[in-house]
Design a protein around this motif. Structure first.
Motif, PDB file in Angstrom:
ATOM      1  N   SER A   1     -13.030 -21.078  11.409  1.00 56.49           N
ATOM      2  CA  SER A   1     -14.149 -20.135  11.442  1.00 56.49           C
ATOM      3  C   SER A   1     -15.448 -20.892  11.717  1.00 56.49           C
ATOM      4  N   ASP A   2     -16.515 -20.135  12.028  1.00 56.36           N
ATOM      5  CA  ASP A   2     -17.811 -20.750  12.341  1.00 56.36           C
ATOM      6  C   ASP A   2     -18.341 -21.601  11.189  1.00 56.36           C
ATOM      7  N   TYR A   3     -17.971 -21.238   9.978  1.00 62.80           N
ATOM      8  CA  TYR A   3     -18.510 -21.949   8.815  1.00 62.80           C
ATOM      9  C   TYR A   3     -17.469 -22.825   8.132  1.00 62.80           C
ATOM     10  N   GLY A   4     -16.345 -23.058   8.799  1.00 61.44           N
ATOM     11  CA  GLY A   4     -15.260 -23.760   8.127  1.00 61.44           C
ATOM     12  C   GLY A   4     -14.755 -24.998   8.831  1.00 61.44           C
TER      13      GLY A   4
ATOM     14  N   SER B   1     -10.603 -22.522   6.385  1.00 63.34           N
ATOM     15  CA  SER B   1     -11.235 -21.266   6.800  1.00 63.34           C
ATOM     16  C   SER B   1     -10.989 -21.086   8.298  1.00 63.34           C
ATOM     17  N   ARG B   2     -10.078 -20.148   8.615  1.00 65.78           N
ATOM     18  CA  ARG B   2      -9.677 -19.957  10.006  1.00 65.78           C
ATOM     19  C   ARG B   2     -10.443 -18.810  10.650  1.00 65.78           C
TER      20      ARG B   2
END
Length: 181
Positions: free
Chosen positions: A70-73, A119-120
Motif C-alpha cells: 500500500s502507499d503507506y506500507g 500492508s498490501r
C-alpha cells in the motif's frame, strides 16, 4: 524363559508369513517426500502421528521480492516483502485447523521467519486474497496468500509448515524457494 520368547517370536513370524501380513513401524509408512524438498507447485502430503494423511499443501506461487504494498506500507530500510500463495486440501477423515501462522520461511543459515504484518495494496488483496484461518472439514480446499517481511540480505531456502499434533510437533518443508542461479 528364553525358549518361550523364541517360540512366541517364531509363532508371530510364522503367522505373518501365512497371512502375508508384515507390520511396519509408522515411520516406514510415511513417504520420504513428507520432509523432502519440493519445487513450487508440487503438493506435499501432511500426516498425523499414526501415519494417516491429513492434508495436501501446495505453495502455488512465491514472489520475492513482493512489491505491491500500500502507499503507506513500504518495507522499512533493510527489509523486503515476500508473498506466498498456498492451497490446503483437507484429505483426512477428521477436521483440520489451518492458520496463516503455521507457515514460515527458512533461510540458508537455518533461521526461521514467522508471519509479519505487510500492508498490501487493494489490487494485491484482490489478486492475492489473504489465507484465512479455517477449521476445514474433510474434502474442503482453501487457497490464500501470506506476506512476510524479512531482512533484505537474507537468502531464503524453504517455505515450511509447522504445528502441533496430539503428542508432538511437526515440520514439513513445503517448497524450495531458494534463488535460482
Amino acid at each position: 524363559m528364553a525358549r518361550n520368547i523364541s517360540r512366541r517370536a517364531f509363532a508371530a513370524g510364522a503367522a505373518a508369513l501365512i497371512t502375508g501380513t508384515v507390520l511396519q513401524p509408522v515411520s516406514a509408512q510415511v513417504p520420504s517426500n513428507a520432509i523432502g524438498q519440493n519445487p513450487v507447485g508440487s503438493p506435499v502430503a501432511i500426516y498425523d502421528e499414526l501415519g494417516n494423511e491429513r492434508a495436501k499443501i501446495t505453495v502455488t506461487e512465491f514472489i520475492d521480492p513482493f512489491l505491491d504494498w500500500s502507499d503507506y506500507g513500504a518495507p522499512q530500510r533493510g527489509e523486503r516483502f515476500v508473498l506466498a500463495t498456498i492451497q490446503v486440501e483437507a484429505t483426512g477423515a477428521r477436521p483440520l485447523d489451518v492458520s496463516s501462522y503455521d507457515f514460515k520461511l527458512l533461510d540458508d543459515q537455518g533461521i526461521i521467519y514467522s508471519y509479519g504484518y505487510v500492508s498490501r495494496s487493494d489490487a494485491s488483496m484482490v489478486s492475492h486474497p489473504d489465507l484465512e484461518d479455517a477449521s476445514m472439514l474433510p474434502g474442503e480446499t482453501i487457497t490464500g496468500s501470506i506476506a512476510l517481511n524479512i531482512p533484505e540480505v537474507v537468502v531464503l531456502s524453504q517455505m515450511i509448515f509447522t504445528g502441533y499434533g496430539e503428542n508432538n510437533e511437526f515440520l514439513y518443508l513445503l517448497a524450495d524457494i531458494s534463488p535460482t542461479t
